[in-house]
Motif scaffolding. Sequence first.
Motif, PDB file in Angstrom:
ATOM      1  N   UNK A  83       0.861  -1.181   0.000  1.00  0.00           N
ATOM      2  CA  UNK A  83       0.000   0.000   0.000  1.00  0.00           C
ATOM      3  C   UNK A  83       0.899   1.233   0.000  1.00  0.00           C
ATOM      4  N   UNK A  84       0.323   2.396  -0.256  1.00  0.00           N
ATOM      5  CA  UNK A  84       1.115   3.633  -0.233  1.00  0.00           C
ATOM      6  C   UNK A  84       1.768   3.848   1.123  1.00  0.00           C
ATOM      7  N   UNK A  85       1.056   3.532   2.192  1.00  0.00           N
ATOM      8  CA  UNK A  85       1.561   3.780   3.542  1.00  0.00           C
ATOM      9  C   UNK A  85       2.287   2.580   4.145  1.00  0.00           C
ATOM     10  N   UNK A  86       2.528   1.550   3.384  1.00  0.00           N
ATOM     11  CA  UNK A  86       3.246   0.385   3.892  1.00  0.00           C
ATOM     12  C   UNK A  86       2.686  -0.908   3.324  1.00  0.00           C
ATOM     13  N   UNK A  87       2.612  -1.911   4.179  1.00  0.00           N
ATOM     14  CA  UNK A  87       2.103  -3.209   3.770  1.00  0.00           C
ATOM     15  C   UNK A  87       0.761  -3.488   4.441  1.00  0.00           C
ATOM     16  N   UNK A  88      -0.062  -4.235   3.751  1.00  0.00           N
ATOM     17  CA  UNK A  88      -1.339  -4.686   4.287  1.00  0.00           C
ATOM     18  C   UNK A  88      -1.322  -6.205   4.197  1.00  0.00           C
ATOM     19  N   UNK A  89      -1.591  -6.874   5.322  1.00  0.00           N
ATOM     20  CA  UNK A  89      -1.532  -8.336   5.343  1.00  0.00           C
ATOM     21  C   UNK A  89      -2.829  -8.904   5.898  1.00  0.00           C
ATOM     22  N   UNK A  90      -3.131 -10.135   5.485  1.00  0.00           N
ATOM     23  CA  UNK A  90      -4.333 -10.819   5.966  1.00  0.00           C
ATOM     24  C   UNK A  90      -4.075 -12.330   5.953  1.00  0.00           C
ATOM     25  N   UNK A  91      -4.624 -13.017   6.934  1.00  0.00           N
ATOM     26  CA  UNK A  91      -4.523 -14.472   7.013  1.00  0.00           C
ATOM     27  C   UNK A  91      -5.929 -15.049   6.992  1.00  0.00           C
ATOM     28  N   UNK A  92      -6.098 -16.175   6.312  1.00  0.00           N
ATOM     29  CA  UNK A  92      -7.395 -16.824   6.229  1.00  0.00           C
ATOM     30  C   UNK A  92      -7.201 -18.316   6.016  1.00  0.00           C
ATOM     31  N   UNK A  93      -8.296 -19.043   6.083  1.00  0.00           N
ATOM     32  CA  UNK A  93      -8.282 -20.488   5.899  1.00  0.00           C
ATOM     33  C   UNK A  93      -9.031 -20.815   4.621  1.00  0.00           C
ATOM     34  N   UNK A  94      -8.478 -21.753   3.852  1.00  0.00           N
ATOM     35  CA  UNK A  94      -9.149 -22.230   2.641  1.00  0.00           C
ATOM     36  C   UNK A  94      -9.362 -23.729   2.741  1.00  0.00           C
ATOM     37  N   UNK A  95     -10.495 -24.142   2.240  1.00  0.00           N
ATOM     38  CA  UNK A  95     -10.815 -25.560   2.132  1.00  0.00           C
ATOM     39  C   UNK A  95     -11.294 -25.794   0.707  1.00  0.00           C
ATOM     40  N   UNK A  96     -10.621 -26.699   0.034  1.00  0.00           N
ATOM     41  CA  UNK A  96     -10.899 -26.983  -1.378  1.00  0.00           C
ATOM     42  C   UNK A  96     -10.843 -25.712  -2.232  1.00  0.00           C
ATOM     43  N   UNK A  97      -9.863 -24.862  -1.931  1.00  0.00           N
ATOM     44  CA  UNK A  97      -9.638 -23.651  -2.714  1.00  0.00           C
ATOM     45  C   UNK A  97     -10.580 -22.494  -2.443  1.00  0.00           C
ATOM     46  N   UNK A  98     -11.443 -22.641  -1.434  1.00  0.00           N
ATOM     47  CA  UNK A  98     -12.394 -21.555  -1.115  1.00  0.00           C
ATOM     48  C   UNK A  98     -12.185 -21.078   0.307  1.00  0.00           C
ATOM     49  N   UNK A  99     -12.286 -19.762   0.527  1.00  0.00           N
ATOM     50  CA  UNK A  99     -12.125 -19.239   1.887  1.00  0.00           C
ATOM     51  C   UNK A  99     -13.229 -19.747   2.813  1.00  0.00           C
ATOM     52  N   UNK A 100     -12.874 -20.026   4.038  1.00  0.00           N
ATOM     53  CA  UNK A 100     -13.832 -20.488   5.055  1.00  0.00           C
ATOM     54  C   UNK A 100     -13.950 -19.402   6.120  1.00  0.00           C
ATOM     55  N   UNK A 101     -15.169 -19.000   6.407  1.00  0.00           N
ATOM     56  CA  UNK A 101     -15.407 -18.067   7.497  1.00  0.00           C
ATOM     57  C   UNK A 101     -15.063 -16.633   7.192  1.00  0.00           C
ATOM     58  N   UNK A 102     -14.876 -16.302   5.942  1.00  0.00           N
ATOM     59  CA  UNK A 102     -14.549 -14.927   5.560  1.00  0.00           C
ATOM     60  C   UNK A 102     -15.826 -14.193   5.166  1.00  0.00           C
ATOM     61  N   UNK A 103     -15.926 -12.966   5.615  1.00  0.00           N
ATOM     62  CA  UNK A 103     -17.049 -12.132   5.219  1.00  0.00           C
ATOM     63  C   UNK A 103     -16.895 -11.787   3.730  1.00  0.00           C
ATOM     64  N   UNK A 104     -18.002 -11.584   3.059  1.00  0.00           N
ATOM     65  CA  UNK A 104     -17.938 -11.189   1.652  1.00  0.00           C
ATOM     66  C   UNK A 104     -17.195  -9.867   1.538  1.00  0.00           C
ATOM     67  N   UNK A 105     -16.218  -9.815   0.668  1.00  0.00           N
ATOM     68  CA  UNK A 105     -15.495  -8.579   0.448  1.00  0.00           C
ATOM     69  C   UNK A 105     -14.180  -8.470   1.204  1.00  0.00           C
ATOM     70  N   UNK A 106     -13.798  -9.497   1.971  1.00  0.00           N
ATOM     71  CA  UNK A 106     -12.472  -9.473   2.589  1.00  0.00           C
ATOM     72  C   UNK A 106     -12.465  -9.369   4.081  1.00  0.00           C
ATOM     73  N   UNK A 107     -11.327  -8.913   4.592  1.00  0.00           N
ATOM     74  CA  UNK A 107     -10.936  -8.863   5.986  1.00  0.00           C
ATOM     75  C   UNK A 107     -12.082  -8.896   6.935  1.00  0.00           C
TER      76      UNK A 107
END
Length: 126
Positions: free
Chosen positions: A102-126
């Motif tokens: 990002x302009x002001x540094x780095x943005x990071x996120x961790x998540x879990x995937x099962x069969x290539x799909x995110x699990x427990x993630x809200x629509x739209x990210x973080x």
Amino acid sequence: MSRLRRLRPPDLWAFARAWIVLLVADAGLRLLPYPQLERLLAAPRRQRTADEEAIPRLAWATAAAARHHLYTMRCLPRALCLRWLLGRCGIDADLRIGVARQEEGLDAHAWVEWRGRPVGEEAGGA
């Protein structure tokens, strides 16, 4: 507290386990080198057949426990917790970590995937 009383026993048990594992994961991230914590939270498979019906319950329990914890739980402890809970049900899930510049540094996120799909993630990210 009245909401907890209305939960079915499997949901209450999932919430309690998630709350404890979140605390362990967060403390571990503060006290241990990441590879050591990764090995500690690599859930041994307890079941031979995967209980795929448990996925929504465990995703809900992790999110609910994170919301009702002693302090705000970041995405990495949440992902470590969810992957551990899924592994205990015989579900082989992957932990993913993404970093974007990002302009002001780095943005990071961790998540879990099962069969290539995110699990427990809200629509739209973080």
